[in-house]
Motif scaffolding. Structure first.
Motif, short mmCIF file in Angstrom:
data_model
loop_
_atom_site.label_atom_id
_atom_site.label_comp_id
_atom_site.label_asym_id
_atom_site.label_seq_id
_atom_site.Cartn_x
_atom_site.Cartn_y
_atom_site.Cartn_z
N SER A 36 1.32 -1.60 -0.27
CA SER A 36 0.52 -0.03 0.30
C SER A 36 1.32 1.39 -0.48
CB SER A 36 -1.34 0.06 1.24
OG SER A 36 0.11 -0.06 2.09
N ASN A 234 1.33 -4.11 4.28
CA ASN A 234 0.53 -2.54 4.19
C ASN A 234 0.57 -1.59 5.91
OD1 ASN A 234 -1.51 -3.46 6.54
ND2 ASN A 234 -2.54 -4.88 5.39
N LYS A 235 0.06 -0.53 5.82
CA LYS A 235 0.60 0.00 7.07
C LYS A 235 0.83 -0.49 7.97
CE LYS A 235 -1.23 4.07 5.10
NZ LYS A 235 -0.93 5.35 4.93
N ALA A 323 -5.73 3.39 -4.08
CA ALA A 323 -6.64 3.47 -3.03
C ALA A 323 -7.43 2.55 -2.84
CB ALA A 323 -6.66 4.90 -2.21
N SER A 326 -5.94 -0.88 -3.07
CA SER A 326 -5.94 -1.60 -1.55
C SER A 326 -6.32 -1.57 -0.73
CB SER A 326 -4.56 -0.28 -1.14
OG SER A 326 -3.47 -0.31 -2.46
N GLU A 328 -8.60 1.12 0.81
CA GLU A 328 -8.14 1.10 1.82
C GLU A 328 -8.40 2.89 1.81
OE1 GLU A 328 -4.16 3.58 2.17
OE2 GLU A 328 -3.57 1.01 2.56
N LYS A 329 -9.13 3.86 2.94
CA LYS A 329 -9.98 4.92 3.00
C LYS A 329 -9.52 6.09 2.32
CE LYS A 329 -14.31 3.50 4.84
NZ LYS A 329 -15.44 4.37 5.41
N SER A 378 -15.73 5.24 0.56
CA SER A 378 -14.16 5.95 0.46
C SER A 378 -13.72 6.85 -0.13
CB SER A 378 -13.72 4.59 -1.30
OG SER A 378 -14.43 2.99 -1.68
N ALA A 396 -9.51 7.11 7.75
CA ALA A 396 -8.38 7.02 7.34
C ALA A 396 -6.80 7.30 7.85
CB ALA A 396 -8.77 7.86 5.55
N SER A 397 -6.26 6.34 6.87
CA SER A 397 -4.60 7.01 7.74
C SER A 397 -3.98 7.73 6.23
CB SER A 397 -3.85 5.70 8.00
OG SER A 397 -3.79 4.40 6.74
N THR A 398 -4.42 7.60 5.11
CA THR A 398 -3.45 8.70 3.82
C THR A 398 -4.25 9.69 3.76
OG1 THR A 398 -3.27 7.03 3.16
CG2 THR A 398 -3.01 8.61 2.01
N LYS A 425 -3.22 3.04 12.58
CA LYS A 425 -2.37 2.74 11.66
C LYS A 425 -0.98 4.57 11.60
CE LYS A 425 -5.28 1.00 8.08
NZ LYS A 425 -5.87 0.38 6.56
#
Length: 473
Positions: A36, A234-235, A323, A326, A328-329, A378, A396-398, A425
Protein backbone atom coordinates in the motif's frame (compact mmCIF):
# COMPACT_ATOMS: atom_id res chain seq x y z
CA UNK A 1 23.76 -12.57 -5.70
CA UNK A 2 24.37 -10.29 -2.71
CA UNK A 3 21.61 -9.64 -0.21
CA UNK A 4 22.87 -6.11 0.46
CA UNK A 5 20.43 -3.49 -0.79
CA UNK A 6 22.26 -1.05 -3.13
CA UNK A 7 20.51 2.05 -1.81
CA UNK A 8 21.72 5.23 -0.09
CA UNK A 9 19.42 5.07 2.92
CA UNK A 10 18.94 2.57 5.72
CA UNK A 11 15.93 0.42 4.75
CA UNK A 12 13.10 -0.41 7.09
CA UNK A 13 12.80 -4.01 8.23
CA UNK A 14 9.88 -4.77 5.92
CA UNK A 15 11.72 -3.26 2.94
CA UNK A 16 14.65 -5.59 3.61
CA UNK A 17 12.18 -8.48 3.73
CA UNK A 18 10.66 -7.36 0.40
CA UNK A 19 14.13 -7.21 -1.15
CA UNK A 20 15.15 -10.65 0.16
CA UNK A 21 11.90 -12.15 -1.14
CA UNK A 22 12.30 -10.58 -4.57
CA UNK A 23 15.94 -11.57 -4.97
CA UNK A 24 15.29 -15.16 -3.86
CA UNK A 25 12.44 -15.50 -6.37
CA UNK A 26 13.79 -13.39 -9.24
CA UNK A 27 15.38 -16.17 -11.27
CA UNK A 28 12.34 -18.44 -11.00
CA UNK A 29 9.46 -16.26 -12.15
CA UNK A 30 7.85 -12.86 -12.00
CA UNK A 31 7.21 -11.11 -8.71
CA UNK A 32 4.20 -9.24 -7.33
CA UNK A 33 4.73 -6.59 -4.65
CA UNK A 34 1.33 -5.97 -3.09
CA UNK A 35 2.19 -2.92 -1.00
CA UNK A 36 0.00 0.00 0.00
CA UNK A 37 0.93 3.67 -0.31
CA UNK A 38 3.70 4.78 1.99
CA UNK A 39 5.34 1.35 2.36
CA UNK A 40 8.15 2.01 -0.12
CA UNK A 41 7.33 0.05 -3.28
CA UNK A 42 9.62 2.18 -5.42
CA UNK A 43 12.60 1.99 -3.02
CA UNK A 44 12.29 -1.80 -2.89
CA UNK A 45 12.05 -2.02 -6.68
CA UNK A 46 15.09 0.21 -7.18
CA UNK A 47 17.08 -1.98 -4.82
CA UNK A 48 16.08 -5.12 -6.73
CA UNK A 49 17.01 -3.53 -10.07
CA UNK A 50 20.38 -2.44 -8.65
CA UNK A 51 21.15 -5.89 -7.25
CA UNK A 52 20.29 -7.57 -10.57
CA UNK A 53 22.47 -5.03 -12.41
CA UNK A 54 25.40 -5.46 -10.01
CA UNK A 55 25.14 -9.23 -10.51
CA UNK A 56 25.34 -8.60 -14.29
CA UNK A 57 21.91 -10.13 -14.83
CA UNK A 58 20.31 -7.05 -16.40
CA UNK A 59 21.35 -4.02 -18.44
CA UNK A 60 18.02 -2.39 -19.30
CA UNK A 61 14.95 -1.68 -17.18
CA UNK A 62 11.59 -0.52 -18.51
CA UNK A 63 9.30 1.07 -15.91
CA UNK A 64 5.68 1.49 -17.01
CA UNK A 65 3.44 3.63 -14.81
CA UNK A 66 0.59 6.17 -14.93
CA UNK A 67 1.51 9.47 -16.58
CA UNK A 68 1.16 11.41 -13.34
CA UNK A 69 4.02 9.57 -11.63
CA UNK A 70 6.66 9.19 -14.34
CA UNK A 71 8.57 12.04 -12.67
CA UNK A 72 8.36 10.33 -9.28
CA UNK A 73 10.58 7.52 -10.51
CA UNK A 74 13.32 9.98 -11.51
CA UNK A 75 13.20 11.57 -8.05
CA UNK A 76 13.23 8.19 -6.30
CA UNK A 77 16.23 6.94 -8.28
CA UNK A 78 18.13 10.15 -7.48
CA UNK A 79 17.28 9.76 -3.81
CA UNK A 80 17.92 6.05 -3.33
CA UNK A 81 19.93 4.38 -6.12
CA UNK A 82 23.48 3.53 -4.98
CA UNK A 83 24.69 2.12 -8.31
CA UNK A 84 25.50 3.46 -11.76
CA UNK A 85 22.46 4.16 -13.87
CA UNK A 86 21.14 6.41 -16.61
CA UNK A 87 17.43 7.25 -16.54
CA UNK A 88 15.26 8.81 -19.22
CA UNK A 89 11.62 9.78 -18.97
CA UNK A 90 10.15 9.18 -22.41
CA UNK A 91 7.99 12.18 -23.24
CA UNK A 92 7.13 14.36 -26.19
CA UNK A 93 5.87 13.09 -29.53
CA UNK A 94 6.47 9.54 -30.73
CA UNK A 95 9.59 10.49 -32.69
CA UNK A 96 11.11 12.18 -29.63
CA UNK A 97 10.32 9.22 -27.36
CA UNK A 98 11.80 6.79 -29.85
CA UNK A 99 14.93 8.91 -30.23
CA UNK A 100 15.40 9.02 -26.44
CA UNK A 101 14.95 5.26 -26.17
CA UNK A 102 17.37 4.40 -28.96
CA UNK A 103 20.09 6.49 -27.31
CA UNK A 104 19.89 4.38 -24.15
CA UNK A 105 22.71 1.93 -24.88
CA UNK A 106 25.27 2.86 -22.20
CA UNK A 107 27.27 0.63 -19.83
CA UNK A 108 25.48 1.76 -16.66
CA UNK A 109 21.99 0.43 -15.95
CA UNK A 110 19.69 1.94 -18.58
CA UNK A 111 16.30 2.87 -17.13
CA UNK A 112 13.44 4.01 -19.38
CA UNK A 113 10.25 5.33 -17.77
CA UNK A 114 7.06 5.55 -19.81
CA UNK A 115 3.31 5.75 -19.23
CA UNK A 116 0.80 3.00 -20.02
CA UNK A 117 -0.73 4.94 -22.90
CA UNK A 118 2.62 5.13 -24.67
CA UNK A 119 3.76 1.57 -24.06
CA UNK A 120 1.33 0.00 -26.51
CA UNK A 121 1.96 2.70 -29.11
CA UNK A 122 5.72 1.98 -28.87
CA UNK A 123 5.53 -1.77 -28.42
CA UNK A 124 7.74 -2.50 -31.44
CA UNK A 125 10.35 0.03 -30.30
CA UNK A 126 10.45 -1.49 -26.80
CA UNK A 127 10.66 -5.01 -28.19
CA UNK A 128 13.65 -3.92 -30.32
CA UNK A 129 15.26 -2.21 -27.30
CA UNK A 130 15.03 -5.57 -25.46
CA UNK A 131 14.61 -4.70 -21.78
CA UNK A 132 15.83 -7.34 -19.31
CA UNK A 133 13.47 -6.22 -16.54
CA UNK A 134 9.98 -4.66 -16.77
CA UNK A 135 8.32 -3.06 -13.75
CA UNK A 136 4.57 -2.39 -14.02
CA UNK A 137 3.81 0.25 -11.39
CA UNK A 138 0.18 0.55 -10.27
CA UNK A 139 -0.44 -2.57 -12.31
CA UNK A 140 -4.19 -2.38 -11.76
CA UNK A 141 -4.01 -0.10 -14.82
CA UNK A 142 -3.76 -3.32 -16.88
CA UNK A 143 -6.44 -5.24 -14.95
CA UNK A 144 -8.65 -5.37 -18.08
CA UNK A 145 -7.19 -8.17 -20.17
CA UNK A 146 -8.28 -7.06 -23.63
CA UNK A 147 -7.31 -3.37 -23.76
CA UNK A 148 -4.36 -2.26 -25.90
CA UNK A 149 -2.02 -1.45 -23.00
CA UNK A 150 -2.63 -4.83 -21.34
CA UNK A 151 -2.09 -6.78 -24.56
CA UNK A 152 1.17 -4.93 -25.21
CA UNK A 153 2.38 -5.61 -21.67
CA UNK A 154 1.51 -9.31 -22.01
CA UNK A 155 3.52 -9.58 -25.22
CA UNK A 156 6.49 -7.61 -23.91
CA UNK A 157 6.44 -9.58 -20.66
CA UNK A 158 6.62 -12.80 -22.63
CA UNK A 159 9.95 -11.67 -24.11
CA UNK A 160 11.49 -10.39 -20.86
CA UNK A 161 13.24 -12.53 -18.23
CA UNK A 162 12.52 -10.41 -15.14
CA UNK A 163 9.08 -8.93 -14.46
CA UNK A 164 7.52 -7.23 -11.46
CA UNK A 165 4.12 -5.72 -10.70
CA UNK A 166 3.52 -3.11 -8.01
CA UNK A 167 0.02 -2.49 -6.73
CA UNK A 168 -2.06 -2.12 -3.58
CA UNK A 169 -2.23 -4.81 -0.93
CA UNK A 170 -5.78 -5.97 -1.54
CA UNK A 171 -5.44 -7.14 -5.12
CA UNK A 172 -8.25 -9.61 -4.41
CA UNK A 173 -10.96 -6.98 -3.92
CA UNK A 174 -12.11 -7.78 -7.47
CA UNK A 175 -10.64 -11.19 -8.04
CA UNK A 176 -11.32 -11.23 -11.78
CA UNK A 177 -8.81 -8.36 -12.15
CA UNK A 178 -5.97 -10.64 -11.07
CA UNK A 179 -5.82 -12.48 -14.39
CA UNK A 180 -4.45 -9.76 -16.66
CA UNK A 181 -1.85 -8.57 -14.17
CA UNK A 182 -0.62 -12.11 -13.56
CA UNK A 183 -0.65 -12.93 -17.27
CA UNK A 184 2.00 -10.22 -17.58
CA UNK A 185 4.06 -10.99 -14.51
CA UNK A 186 3.84 -14.81 -14.49
CA UNK A 187 1.48 -16.50 -16.96
CA UNK A 188 2.29 -19.92 -15.50
CA UNK A 189 0.12 -19.07 -12.48
CA UNK A 190 -3.26 -18.68 -14.21
CA UNK A 191 -2.49 -19.42 -17.85
CA UNK A 192 -2.95 -17.31 -20.95
CA UNK A 193 -6.69 -17.74 -21.52
CA UNK A 194 -8.97 -15.29 -19.72
CA UNK A 195 -12.05 -17.39 -20.42
CA UNK A 196 -10.47 -20.59 -19.12
CA UNK A 197 -9.49 -18.69 -15.96
CA UNK A 198 -12.97 -17.20 -15.58
CA UNK A 199 -14.75 -20.51 -16.14
CA UNK A 200 -12.55 -22.30 -13.62
CA UNK A 201 -12.82 -19.79 -10.76
CA UNK A 202 -16.05 -17.86 -11.30
CA UNK A 203 -19.79 -18.28 -11.75
CA UNK A 204 -21.46 -15.79 -14.09
CA UNK A 205 -24.58 -14.39 -12.46
CA UNK A 206 -27.03 -11.51 -12.70
CA UNK A 207 -28.96 -10.16 -15.66
CA UNK A 208 -27.48 -11.62 -18.83
CA UNK A 209 -24.97 -13.54 -16.70
CA UNK A 210 -22.36 -10.77 -17.01
CA UNK A 211 -21.26 -10.55 -13.37
CA UNK A 212 -18.42 -12.86 -12.25
CA UNK A 213 -18.67 -14.17 -8.69
CA UNK A 214 -15.80 -16.19 -7.24
CA UNK A 215 -16.78 -19.82 -6.59
CA UNK A 216 -16.68 -20.57 -2.89
CA UNK A 217 -14.96 -23.88 -3.59
CA UNK A 218 -12.13 -22.13 -5.48
CA UNK A 219 -11.30 -19.29 -3.06
CA UNK A 220 -8.49 -21.06 -1.25
CA UNK A 221 -6.80 -22.17 -4.45
CA UNK A 222 -7.03 -18.70 -5.99
CA UNK A 223 -5.54 -17.03 -2.91
CA UNK A 224 -2.77 -19.60 -2.65
CA UNK A 225 -1.78 -19.04 -6.28
CA UNK A 226 -1.92 -15.25 -5.97
CA UNK A 227 0.39 -15.26 -2.99
CA UNK A 228 2.76 -17.88 -4.38
CA UNK A 229 4.73 -15.10 -6.11
CA UNK A 230 3.61 -12.14 -4.00
CA UNK A 231 4.93 -10.18 -1.05
CA UNK A 232 2.13 -8.40 0.77
CA UNK A 233 2.55 -5.37 3.06
CA UNK A 234 0.27 -2.63 4.30
CA UNK A 235 0.79 0.20 6.75
CA UNK A 236 -0.88 -1.64 9.62
CA UNK A 237 1.57 -4.53 9.28
CA UNK A 238 4.72 -2.45 8.71
CA UNK A 239 5.31 -1.60 12.34
CA UNK A 240 8.72 -0.08 11.65
CA UNK A 241 7.32 2.79 9.57
CA UNK A 242 7.56 6.30 11.04
CA UNK A 243 4.40 7.63 12.67
CA UNK A 244 4.00 10.20 9.90
CA UNK A 245 5.30 10.10 6.32
CA UNK A 246 5.22 13.09 3.96
CA UNK A 247 5.20 12.46 0.21
CA UNK A 248 5.45 15.27 -2.34
CA UNK A 249 3.90 14.27 -5.66
CA UNK A 250 5.05 16.76 -8.28
CA UNK A 251 2.89 17.49 -11.31
CA UNK A 252 3.76 19.47 -14.42
CA UNK A 253 1.44 22.06 -15.91
CA UNK A 254 0.63 21.64 -19.59
CA UNK A 255 2.33 24.09 -22.01
CA UNK A 256 -0.82 26.21 -22.40
CA UNK A 257 -1.29 26.40 -18.63
CA UNK A 258 2.40 27.32 -18.18
CA UNK A 259 1.98 30.25 -20.56
CA UNK A 260 -1.04 31.51 -18.63
CA UNK A 261 0.80 31.03 -15.34
CA UNK A 262 3.87 32.95 -16.55
CA UNK A 263 1.71 35.86 -17.68
CA UNK A 264 -0.02 35.95 -14.28
CA UNK A 265 3.34 35.97 -12.49
CA UNK A 266 4.53 38.97 -14.52
CA UNK A 267 1.23 40.82 -14.20
CA UNK A 268 1.04 40.22 -10.44
CA UNK A 269 4.53 41.64 -9.95
CA UNK A 270 3.76 44.69 -12.09
CA UNK A 271 0.52 45.34 -10.21
CA UNK A 272 2.34 45.31 -6.87
CA UNK A 273 4.38 48.33 -7.94
CA UNK A 274 1.17 50.30 -8.40
CA UNK A 275 -0.34 49.62 -4.98
CA UNK A 276 0.57 49.68 -1.31
CA UNK A 277 2.55 46.61 -0.28
CA UNK A 278 0.34 45.03 2.34
CA UNK A 279 -0.32 41.46 3.47
CA UNK A 280 -3.75 41.56 1.80
CA UNK A 281 -2.43 42.83 -1.55
CA UNK A 282 0.41 40.32 -1.67
CA UNK A 283 -1.74 37.31 -0.77
CA UNK A 284 -4.65 38.32 -3.03
CA UNK A 285 -2.40 38.18 -6.07
CA UNK A 286 -0.95 34.89 -4.89
CA UNK A 287 -4.48 33.50 -4.76
CA UNK A 288 -5.03 33.44 -8.54
CA UNK A 289 -1.72 31.66 -9.04
CA UNK A 290 -2.72 29.02 -6.50
CA UNK A 291 -6.09 28.58 -8.21
CA UNK A 292 -4.37 28.04 -11.54
CA UNK A 293 -1.98 25.37 -10.22
CA UNK A 294 -5.10 23.46 -9.14
CA UNK A 295 -6.36 23.68 -12.70
CA UNK A 296 -8.77 26.61 -12.68
CA UNK A 297 -8.68 30.25 -13.73
CA UNK A 298 -11.29 32.62 -12.38
CA UNK A 299 -12.80 35.59 -14.18
CA UNK A 300 -11.98 39.11 -13.00
CA UNK A 301 -15.20 39.15 -11.02
CA UNK A 302 -14.44 35.73 -9.59
CA UNK A 303 -17.91 34.38 -10.40
CA UNK A 304 -16.98 31.99 -13.19
CA UNK A 305 -14.07 29.60 -13.71
CA UNK A 306 -12.56 27.76 -16.62
CA UNK A 307 -10.44 24.64 -16.35
CA UNK A 308 -6.98 25.28 -17.78
CA UNK A 309 -5.06 22.26 -16.47
CA UNK A 310 -5.77 18.63 -15.62
CA UNK A 311 -2.33 17.83 -14.22
CA UNK A 312 -3.30 17.64 -10.54
CA UNK A 313 -6.64 15.98 -11.25
CA UNK A 314 -4.93 13.20 -13.19
CA UNK A 315 -2.45 12.70 -10.35
CA UNK A 316 -5.31 12.57 -7.84
CA UNK A 317 -7.17 10.06 -10.00
CA UNK A 318 -4.19 7.71 -9.89
CA UNK A 319 -3.93 8.06 -6.10
CA UNK A 320 -7.65 7.35 -5.71
CA UNK A 321 -7.37 4.29 -7.96
CA UNK A 322 -4.49 2.95 -5.89
CA UNK A 323 -6.32 3.56 -2.60
CA UNK A 324 -9.48 1.85 -3.82
CA UNK A 325 -7.42 -1.04 -5.18
CA UNK A 326 -5.79 -1.36 -1.75
CA UNK A 327 -9.12 -1.30 0.04
CA UNK A 328 -8.04 1.85 1.90
CA UNK A 329 -10.03 4.98 2.66
CA UNK A 330 -8.69 8.35 1.59
CA UNK A 331 -9.13 11.96 2.73
CA UNK A 332 -8.72 14.67 0.07
CA UNK A 333 -8.25 18.23 1.28
CA UNK A 334 -8.77 21.11 -1.13
CA UNK A 335 -9.08 24.87 -0.84
CA UNK A 336 -11.18 26.07 -3.76
CA UNK A 337 -14.79 25.25 -4.66
CA UNK A 338 -14.10 24.60 -8.40
CA UNK A 339 -11.55 21.96 -7.37
CA UNK A 340 -14.02 20.34 -4.99
CA UNK A 341 -16.71 20.20 -7.66
CA UNK A 342 -14.23 18.65 -10.12
CA UNK A 343 -13.22 16.03 -7.53
CA UNK A 344 -16.90 15.24 -6.95
CA UNK A 345 -17.39 14.85 -10.70
CA UNK A 346 -14.42 12.47 -10.89
CA UNK A 347 -15.72 10.29 -8.04
CA UNK A 348 -19.23 10.21 -9.48
CA UNK A 349 -17.84 9.14 -12.85
CA UNK A 350 -15.94 6.31 -11.16
CA UNK A 351 -19.01 5.43 -9.05
CA UNK A 352 -16.99 5.83 -5.87
CA UNK A 353 -19.05 6.72 -2.81
CA UNK A 354 -17.78 9.69 -0.81
CA UNK A 355 -18.57 12.08 2.02
CA UNK A 356 -17.88 15.79 1.93
CA UNK A 357 -17.60 18.75 4.28
CA UNK A 358 -17.34 22.21 2.73
CA UNK A 359 -18.93 25.58 3.27
CA UNK A 360 -21.96 24.46 1.25
CA UNK A 361 -22.66 21.27 3.25
CA UNK A 362 -25.24 21.39 6.08
CA UNK A 363 -25.26 17.80 7.41
CA UNK A 364 -21.64 17.67 8.55
CA UNK A 365 -22.20 15.06 11.26
CA UNK A 366 -23.93 12.67 8.86
CA UNK A 367 -21.18 13.08 6.28
CA UNK A 368 -18.53 12.27 8.89
CA UNK A 369 -20.51 9.35 10.29
CA UNK A 370 -20.83 7.75 6.85
CA UNK A 371 -17.12 8.03 6.16
CA UNK A 372 -16.14 6.68 9.56
CA UNK A 373 -18.60 3.79 9.68
CA UNK A 374 -19.71 2.82 6.18
CA UNK A 375 -17.13 0.58 4.45
CA UNK A 376 -18.62 1.49 1.07
CA UNK A 377 -17.75 5.19 1.48
CA UNK A 378 -14.14 5.29 0.31
CA UNK A 379 -13.27 8.98 0.02
CA UNK A 380 -13.77 12.08 2.15
CA UNK A 381 -13.53 15.49 0.48
CA UNK A 382 -12.80 18.36 2.84
CA UNK A 383 -12.48 22.07 2.21
CA UNK A 384 -9.48 23.11 4.26
CA UNK A 385 -11.12 26.15 5.84
CA UNK A 386 -14.21 24.27 7.05
CA UNK A 387 -13.05 20.68 7.57
CA UNK A 388 -10.22 21.39 9.97
CA UNK A 389 -11.98 21.59 13.32
CA UNK A 390 -14.14 19.20 15.31
CA UNK A 391 -13.84 16.37 12.80
CA UNK A 392 -12.44 12.88 13.32
CA UNK A 393 -11.49 10.99 10.15
CA UNK A 394 -9.45 8.13 11.59
CA UNK A 395 -11.10 5.63 9.22
CA UNK A 396 -8.40 6.85 6.84
CA UNK A 397 -4.65 6.97 7.40
CA UNK A 398 -3.78 8.74 4.14
CA UNK A 399 -4.57 12.38 3.38
CA UNK A 400 -4.02 14.11 0.05
CA UNK A 401 -3.61 17.88 -0.06
CA UNK A 402 -4.88 18.77 -3.52
CA UNK A 403 -4.27 22.43 -2.70
CA UNK A 404 -3.12 24.46 0.29
CA UNK A 405 -4.27 27.65 1.88
CA UNK A 406 -1.81 29.99 3.55
CA UNK A 407 -2.84 29.52 7.18
CA UNK A 408 -0.50 27.49 9.36
CA UNK A 409 -3.38 26.89 11.77
CA UNK A 410 -5.65 25.49 9.03
CA UNK A 411 -2.81 23.32 7.73
CA UNK A 412 -2.03 21.76 11.10
CA UNK A 413 -5.70 21.35 12.00
CA UNK A 414 -6.44 19.59 8.71
CA UNK A 415 -3.54 17.15 9.20
CA UNK A 416 -4.80 16.36 12.71
CA UNK A 417 -8.09 14.97 11.34
CA UNK A 418 -6.45 11.58 10.69
CA UNK A 419 -3.48 11.74 13.08
CA UNK A 420 -5.31 11.74 16.39
CA UNK A 421 -6.59 9.51 19.18
CA UNK A 422 -8.22 6.40 17.73
CA UNK A 423 -5.87 6.12 14.76
CA UNK A 424 -4.52 2.57 14.55
CA UNK A 425 -2.16 3.07 11.59
CA UNK A 426 0.78 5.25 10.67
CA UNK A 427 -0.29 8.30 8.68
CA UNK A 428 0.74 9.35 5.18
CA UNK A 429 0.34 12.88 3.79
CA UNK A 430 0.58 13.36 0.03
CA UNK A 431 1.02 16.89 -1.32
CA UNK A 432 0.14 17.57 -4.98
CA UNK A 433 2.57 20.28 -6.02
CA UNK A 434 2.74 21.87 -9.47
CA UNK A 435 6.45 21.93 -10.19
CA UNK A 436 8.10 25.32 -10.57
CA UNK A 437 5.12 27.23 -9.17
CA UNK A 438 4.11 29.02 -5.99
CA UNK A 439 2.88 25.64 -4.70
CA UNK A 440 6.49 24.85 -3.81
CA UNK A 441 6.92 28.10 -1.92
CA UNK A 442 3.63 27.73 -0.02
CA UNK A 443 4.34 24.14 1.07
CA UNK A 444 7.92 24.94 2.10
CA UNK A 445 6.71 27.88 4.19
CA UNK A 446 4.04 25.82 5.92
CA UNK A 447 6.39 22.93 6.64
CA UNK A 448 8.97 25.35 8.07
CA UNK A 449 6.28 27.13 10.11
CA UNK A 450 7.28 30.45 8.57
CA UNK A 451 5.17 33.53 7.81
CA UNK A 452 4.30 33.34 4.11
CA UNK A 453 3.14 36.95 3.71
CA UNK A 454 6.23 38.32 5.47
CA UNK A 455 8.52 36.23 3.26
CA UNK A 456 6.81 37.45 0.09
CA UNK A 457 6.95 41.08 1.18
CA UNK A 458 10.61 40.76 2.11
CA UNK A 459 11.39 39.31 -1.32
CA UNK A 460 9.57 42.18 -3.03
CA UNK A 461 11.49 44.75 -0.97
CA UNK A 462 14.73 43.14 -2.13
CA UNK A 463 13.65 43.76 -5.74
CA UNK A 464 12.61 40.17 -6.43
CA UNK A 465 9.37 38.90 -7.92
CA UNK A 466 7.88 37.11 -4.90
CA UNK A 467 5.70 34.89 -7.12
CA UNK A 468 8.59 33.58 -9.21
CA UNK A 469 10.40 30.34 -8.53
CA UNK A 470 12.88 28.31 -10.51
CA UNK A 471 11.63 25.43 -12.57
CA UNK A 472 9.60 26.42 -15.59
CA UNK A 473 11.00 29.88 -16.27
Amino acid sequence: MTNKMPIKSEPFKHQKEVFDFAISHADQHGIALLMSMGCGKSLSSIAVAGALYNAKNIKKVLIVCPLSIVGVWKEEFEKFADFDYELAILKGNMAKKTELLQKMQGYSLQVAVVNYESVWRMEIEFANWKPDFIIADESHKIKTHNIAASKAMHRLGGKTKYRMILTGTMITNKEIDVFSQYKFVEPAIFGNSFYAFRNKYFDMVGYGQHTPVLKESMKDELMEKIHSIAFRANKAECLDLPTVTDIIRYTELEPKAINIYQSLVKDSFAELSNCEITVTNVLTKLLRLSQLTGGFLGSDGGNTYQQVSRAKMEALEDIIDEAVQSGEKLVVISRFIPEIKAIEKLLNKKRILYSMVSGEIKDREEQIRKFQNDPKVSVFIGQVATAGLGITLTAASTMVFYSLDYSMSNFEQAKARIHRAGQQKNCTYIYLIAKGTVDEKVLSTLQNKANLAKNLIDEYKRGLNPYEIGGIF
